[in-house]
Scaffold this active site. Structure first.
Site, mmCIF file in Angstrom:
data_model
loop_
_atom_site.group_PDB
_atom_site.id
_atom_site.type_symbol
_atom_site.label_atom_id
_atom_site.label_comp_id
_atom_site.label_asym_id
_atom_site.label_seq_id
_atom_site.Cartn_x
_atom_site.Cartn_y
_atom_site.Cartn_z
ATOM 1 N N HIS A 59 0.598 2.906 16.666
ATOM 2 C CA HIS A 59 1.523 2.425 15.627
ATOM 3 C C HIS A 59 2.926 2.971 15.893
ATOM 4 O O HIS A 59 3.454 3.756 15.110
ATOM 5 C CB HIS A 59 1.040 2.843 14.250
ATOM 6 C CG HIS A 59 -0.316 2.322 13.877
ATOM 7 N ND1 HIS A 59 -1.481 2.817 14.403
ATOM 8 C CD2 HIS A 59 -0.687 1.336 13.035
ATOM 9 C CE1 HIS A 59 -2.510 2.163 13.883
ATOM 10 N NE2 HIS A 59 -2.057 1.262 13.053
ATOM 11 N N HIS A 197 -5.046 -6.685 5.522
ATOM 12 C CA HIS A 197 -3.988 -5.891 4.881
ATOM 13 C C HIS A 197 -2.619 -6.350 5.360
ATOM 14 O O HIS A 197 -2.481 -6.856 6.467
ATOM 15 C CB HIS A 197 -4.166 -4.387 5.038
ATOM 16 C CG HIS A 197 -4.147 -3.783 6.421
ATOM 17 N ND1 HIS A 197 -4.978 -4.180 7.452
ATOM 18 C CD2 HIS A 197 -3.411 -2.772 6.937
ATOM 19 C CE1 HIS A 197 -4.761 -3.430 8.517
ATOM 20 N NE2 HIS A 197 -3.795 -2.573 8.244
HETATM 21 C C1 DHB Z 1 -2.458 1.351 6.267
HETATM 22 C C2 DHB Z 1 -3.357 0.717 7.117
HETATM 23 C C3 DHB Z 1 -3.153 0.724 8.496
HETATM 24 O O1 DHB Z 1 -3.986 0.089 9.371
HETATM 25 C C4 DHB Z 1 -2.077 1.401 9.029
HETATM 26 O O2 DHB Z 1 -1.960 1.443 10.364
HETATM 27 C C5 DHB Z 1 -1.149 2.023 8.194
HETATM 28 C C6 DHB Z 1 -1.353 2.002 6.813
HETATM 29 C C7 DHB Z 1 -2.661 1.364 4.783
HETATM 30 O O3 DHB Z 1 -3.609 0.731 4.292
HETATM 31 O O4 DHB Z 1 -1.888 2.013 4.075
HETATM 32 FE FE FE Z 2 -3.192 0.119 11.489
#
Ligand code: DHB
Ligand code: FE
Length: 284
Positions: A59, A197
């Protein structure tokens, strides 16, 4: 010869790591999330692999907009947990398996997949949270992860991202690579990230449980057809970060062509901003 015995699929929400590190696992909100991994920890103790090939996404921690490999294989002897802004997670160093990683790189690149070879990188929550969920919390100094890990980072952060079809076929090439390694290693492949998400923009907070559950059904029963779903459908249906799910297709493609045994299935909303999905499949 080495062989892939099982695959594990799980979300990697960073707040799960924080809940573990800050001792919040018994809070009602988190207890429901962690309950889905009780069986998994026991299963992993009873089915300890020699090596975990762990497919995850970085990330913008080890890589940045300066350099964006689509597929990057870790060939280092060890990897440090990254500092993602709050200090590195207090978890053990991740030990690699340079010899198997180099063999897989050789085989998969000769099979026409262009991998980036990474001899030095830190690993973020995409890799350490699945390890914590499956292995339980391990002390940074006195603890250790159960076996070496080969990190395999996929770009699902900056467009263009790889298609599900390419990921599935890459999984097949990884299977062939493992099966041509001249040592009787028990290898598990883990696909991480997802499920639905979206972390930013007007649709932030999007969850699509129906779509997620159908994804789990199809991942088990008809992965090759699932792999044909174009990336834009993930973004529309599962949110901008739902695209992380293409990484599950790499792990699924590495499994045998026979129907797998479904050892465990779990789905829960929410954990932070994310729908948590988790599967354990064994080769039969
Ligand atoms: C969230 C989920 C993720 O996959 C990520 O990389 C960063 C944050 C979350 O749900 O807050
Ligand atoms: Fe993620």
């Amino acid at each position: 010869m080495a062989r892939i015995t099982a695959s594990v699929y799980t979300s990697h929400v960073p707040a799960i790591g924080a809940a573990l590190d800050l001792g919040k696992t018994q809070e009602p909100y988190w207890q429901k999330v962690f309950s889905g991994y009780e069986y998994s920890k026991q299963w992993l103790r009873e089915n300890k692999p020699d090596v975990i090939f762990l497919v995850y996404n970085d990330h913008a921690t080890a890589f940045s907009l300066d350099l964006i490999p689509t597929f990057a294989i870790g060939t280092a002897a060890q990897y440090q947990p990254a500092d993602e802004g709050w200090g590195p997670r207090p978890v053990p160093t991740v030990m690699g398996h340079p010899d198997l990683a180099a063999h897989i790189a050789q085989s998969v690149i000769q099979d026409d997949f262009d991998l980036t070879i990474v001899n030095k990188m830190d690993v973020d929550h995409g890799l350490t949270v699945p390890l914590s969920l499956m292995c339980g919390q391990q002390d940074k100094d006195s603890g250790a992860w159960p076996c070496p890990v080969i990190p395999f980072a996929v770009n699902v952060v900056q467009y263009p991202v790889p298609s599900g079809r390419r990921c599935f076929n890459l999984g097949r090439a990884i299977r062939k690579a493992v099966e041509s390694y001249d040592e009787p290693l028990n290898v598990q492949i883990w696909g991480t990230g997802g499920m639905s998400h979206q972390l930013q923009g007007p649709r932030a907070g999007l969850i699509n449980a129906e779509w997620d559950k159908r994804f789990l059904d199809r991942l088990i029963a008809e992965p090759e057809a699932l792999a044909q779903v174009p990336h834009i459908d993930y973004v529309r249906e599962a949110g901008s970060e739902g695209i992380e799910l293409v990484m599950w297709l790499i792990a699924r493609g590495a499994m045998s062509d026979h129907a797998p045994a479904v050892k465990h299935r779990f789905y829960h909303v929410p954990a932070s901003n994310t729908a948590v999905g988790h599967l354990i499949l064994e080769n039969t």
